[in-house]
Design an enzyme around this catalytic site. Structure first.
Site, short mmCIF file in Angstrom:
data_model
loop_
_atom_site.label_atom_id
_atom_site.label_comp_id
_atom_site.label_asym_id
_atom_site.label_seq_id
_atom_site.Cartn_x
_atom_site.Cartn_y
_atom_site.Cartn_z
N ASP A 110 0.86 -1.19 0.00
CA ASP A 110 0.00 0.00 0.00
C ASP A 110 0.89 1.23 0.00
OD1 ASP A 110 0.90 -0.58 2.66
OD2 ASP A 110 -0.44 0.97 3.39
N HIS A 134 1.59 -9.15 -3.58
CA HIS A 134 0.55 -8.19 -3.21
C HIS A 134 1.23 -6.82 -3.10
CE1 HIS A 134 -3.26 -6.91 -1.27
NE2 HIS A 134 -2.46 -6.10 -0.58
N ASP A 173 1.80 -17.89 -4.20
CA ASP A 173 2.21 -16.75 -5.03
C ASP A 173 0.98 -16.17 -5.72
OD1 ASP A 173 3.48 -14.88 -6.56
OD2 ASP A 173 4.17 -16.32 -8.08
N GLU A 209 2.73 -10.33 0.49
CA GLU A 209 2.94 -8.89 0.39
C GLU A 209 4.44 -8.61 0.50
OE1 GLU A 209 0.39 -6.45 2.85
OE2 GLU A 209 1.13 -4.59 1.96
#
Ligand SMILES: [Zn+2]
Length: 732
Positions: A353, A663, A706, A715
């Site tokens: 993020d 991610h 994965d 992530e």
């Protein structure tokens, strides 16, 4: 001095070797679970049993989900602002590539309207595999459609109905009810099902996929490899000639991986080259190299990842390639609960993020500074805009975060915990996240971590950036003064309307200890020594170099503090703490055939812990005067680079089998995994929907997938990469 095995040779050889490996693996593919025509994939589609559906709402959507008279009923009170503002959904089936499916259902609505019925990817960009906009009226109607799964098989798709602001006239819909019944998803034709690709690691001989330095301990692990013989050999990957013959160690039961392992030690092979380990029956490992430079490119890529996470500045395509972007998150941020706007531009995006968090950022900056210190030589070829300027790239990268952290210090010396938007964004490029930035309240843990890294920086930047070094020290001392006035403050908790990473930690003693230790090392102030001494007995026993537990950073600082006499009580306590940590880590590593300091418990971000343990061992070699510790650090590194129960080299773009779907929003937005990123790795708590669907029942060491949907195993974070950089630096 260059060895014969230069990177240039490796780069030329490895694609050819990889092609060979893929050819060798091109045996008939393992088909997925058999798909039988007529098979029903949904449970309880007639709503006569337990409800398997759930309701998602956002963007102002408001609704309630229930079962009434054998129908699924959705009471809509506000359609919200987007189509998926109201979304009933069903998880728990799979779609296989090439298979034709039929979806059917009955539907009616108290008010005529349109809605979207979708089967979609349950994460990433949530793209639809099947989507239809349908008209619904008060009259019950049956709908049916066929579709072919064109994309790669998905073990956890989502069936959902987007019924917020969806279709024509939705904005004028008042409160209404929509009813569904007889939901069905069946296999029509599986003849064209596409077989799953064979696993590149199917042979089960696991190695560090980059390889080893000539003087390293070199071990491969055989995982359930059927072999009649105790013998193994290492063969030249090009000529196939045997260059080493050895005997497998006795079989080793490994319940944490659900395997029987046998270790093949070939440390005596020191000749640079490219090789494979081979069983007596000719089963081969992936290719790997032996050479002085085997980790050189990994080191640069792992450090460059932090550059690619920079925020608030434009990333140039010359350095960032597909991950170039204009300046992002440049707007002024609002201090939570006030109208005050402040400039907090800069720093690194934390992870997958775009949040920026002080506690995790401080850990990452500390690792980079420790790496520069451990190397003791100039690193100026990482491949960032600052490379080649005669100043250290690792320090310049850490400075990006340090200078941002200065902006996070409030006027009273306390440090704001984080700056993010209120929610996580969609899978968009960084400049496309434009919601209001919110600066969350000051926390003691952020303030103490800040004091520690600023004190550290005041030493390390004094030579080349003297004015900045003075600012860092002043900021550290103001943060310490704040802490003295705020004993016993509660840990940070997210404000109720902020859902981004919390980095919660109700205990600030280890952070205070680290701060006191670094401040003493930077200033020699007696009060800092006293504070550290009072704290060390209870705060320094944690062996991890973590974001939540930082006591080991303080221990390292004390032992490197030349102003403390050899018989100083603080120094003695730190030495005992480090010896205990090292002994525990070695015992764990020795008990695991793969060399990770783990057994039955693999936590979220377990790879950070493995890298941190390796780094701690390598750093302890000098501090404890035990050079064998540096060699021990090889075992955790080998685990991270492919010698583990998953067979993955856990760094993107590295080795023969590595994560391709992390991610990580910039990777998804660019359509390719950013290279050089260490993923979180196995997490047997199964902390996301995908992990629960796909990994349930796996042994702990194999709880990894994965997929960009499994944020709890796949992530990436700046503070997972930074200990890898530190590990490589400390081993060098
Ligand atoms: Zn940004």
């Amino acid at each position: 001095m260059k060895t014969p095995l230069t990177n240039a040779i490796l780069k030329k050889l490895l694609p050819a070797l990889l092609a060979l490996a893929i050819l060798a693996a091109a045996v008939p593919g393992l088909a997925g679970e058999a798909e039988a025509p007529g098979e029903e994939l949904l449970k309880n589609g007639d709503f006569s049993g337990p409800l398997n559906w759930q309701l998602y709402t956002e963007s102002g959507g408001s609704a309630a989900l229930s079962v009434a008279d054998g129908e699924l009923r959705v009471d809509v009170s506000d359609v919200g602002r987007v189509a998926h503002a109201i979304q009933p959904y069903y998880d728990g089936f799979r779609l296989s590539q090439g298979v034709v499916y039929r979806i059917g259902y009955d539907v009616r609505s108290s008010a005529p309207r349109q809605l979207y019925v979708r089967i979609q990817l349950n994460g990433g960009d949530y793209r639809a595999y099947y989507e239809e906009l349908i008209d619904v009226t008060p009259e019950l109607r049956h709908h049916e459609a066929e579709f072919t799964m064109e994309e790669p098989s998905d073990p956890t798709p989502r069936l959902c109905v987007n019924m917020g602001l969806a279709g024509e006239g939705a904005e004028s819909l008042g409160a209404h009810q929509v009813y569904f019944d007889n939901f069905s998803l069946t296999v029509v034709d599986a003849d064209a099902a596409v077989a799953e690709a064979a696993d590149a690691d199917a042979t089960g001989i696991r190695v560090n996929q980059l390889g080893w330095r000539p003087d390293a301990v070199k071990r491969a692990v055989f995982a359930d490899v059927a072999t009649e013989s105790d013998a193994f050999r290492v063969v030249d990957a090009v000529t196939g000639e045997a260059v080493f013959e050895g005997a497998l160690a006795a079989a080793w039961d490994n319940p944490w991986a659900g395997e029987t392992n046998r270790v093949a030690d070939f440390s005596a092979l020191v000749q640079p080259g490219v090789y494979r380990v081979e069983s007596a029956e000719g089963v081969q490992s992936p290719a790997f190299a032996i050479g002085e430079d085997v980790y050189a490119e990994l080191f640069r890529a792992a450090a460059r990842m932090l550059y690619l996470q920079r925020c608030g500045v434009a990333l140039d395509a010359d350095f960032a390639g597909a991950y170039a972007h204009p300046a992002c998150h440049a707007a002024m941020a609002t201090v939570y609960g006030t109208d005050e706007k402040i400039d907090v531009g800069g720093g690194w995006h934390d992870a997958g993020d775009y949040g920026r968090y002080v506690v995790s950022g401080a850990k990452a900056a500390a690792d980079m500074m420790l790496a520069a210190e451990a190397l003791g030589t100039l690193t100026d070829d990482v491949g960032i805009p600052e490379s080649g300027d005669g100043l250290d790239d690792l320090l310049q990268e850490a400075k990006v975060e340090l200078d941002w952290m200065l902006k996070m210090q409030a006027s009273d010396g306390g440090v704001y915990h984080k700056v993010t938007c209120r929610n996580f964004p969609a899978f968009v490029a960084p400049q496309e996240e434009t919601d209001e930035l919110v600066v969350c309240p000051v926390s003691n843990t952020a303030t103490a971590d800040f004091a520690a890294v600023m004190a550290m920086a005041s030493r390390l930047y004094a030579a080349d950036w003297p004015e900045d070094a003075a600012r860092y020290l002043a900021a550290a001392e103001r943060a310490w003064a704040y802490l003295e006035d705020h004993e016993g403050a509660p840990g940070f908790a997210n404000p109720p309307d902020v859902v981004t990473g919390e980095y919660g930690d109700g205990h600030d003693g280890d952070e205070r200890f680290w701060a006191a230790a670094e401040l003493h090392r930077a200033t020699g102030g007696a009060a800092y020594r006293e504070a550290a001494l009072a704290l060390i007995a209870t705060e320094a026993t944690e062996r991890a170099l973590g974001w939540q537990n930082v006591g080991a950073y303080g221990v390292l600082a004390v032992l490197a503090d030349d102003s403390l006499a050899g018989d100083d009580a603080l120094r003695a306590a730190a030495r005992t703490a480090l010896e205990t940590a090292v002994r525990d880590a070695r015992a764990m590593i020795d008990a695991n055939p793969y060399g990770a300091d783990r057994a039955e418990s693999y936590e979220w971000g377990s790879n950070m812990g493995v890298a941190g343990t390796g780094a701690l061992l390598a750093l302890a070699a000098d501090l404890l005067g035990d050079e064998a510790l540096r060699r021990d650090a090889q075992q955790p590194l080998d685990y991270l680079l492919g010698r583990n129960a998953t067979g993955y080299c856990f760094v993107t773009g590295t080795g023969t089998k590595c994560p391709e779907h992390p991610h990580h929003r910039p990777s998804t937005a660019a359509g390719a995994a950013m290279p050089g990123m260490l993923v979180g790795g196995p997490d047997n708590a199964l902390e996301d929907t995908y992990a629960r669907s796909v990994l349930a029942g796996n042994p702990p060491a194999k709880c990894y997938a994965d997929s960009d949907q499994t944020y709890s195993t796949n992530e990436v974070c700046v503070y997972w990469n930074s200990p890898l950089v530190l590990l490589l630096a400390a081993m060098a």
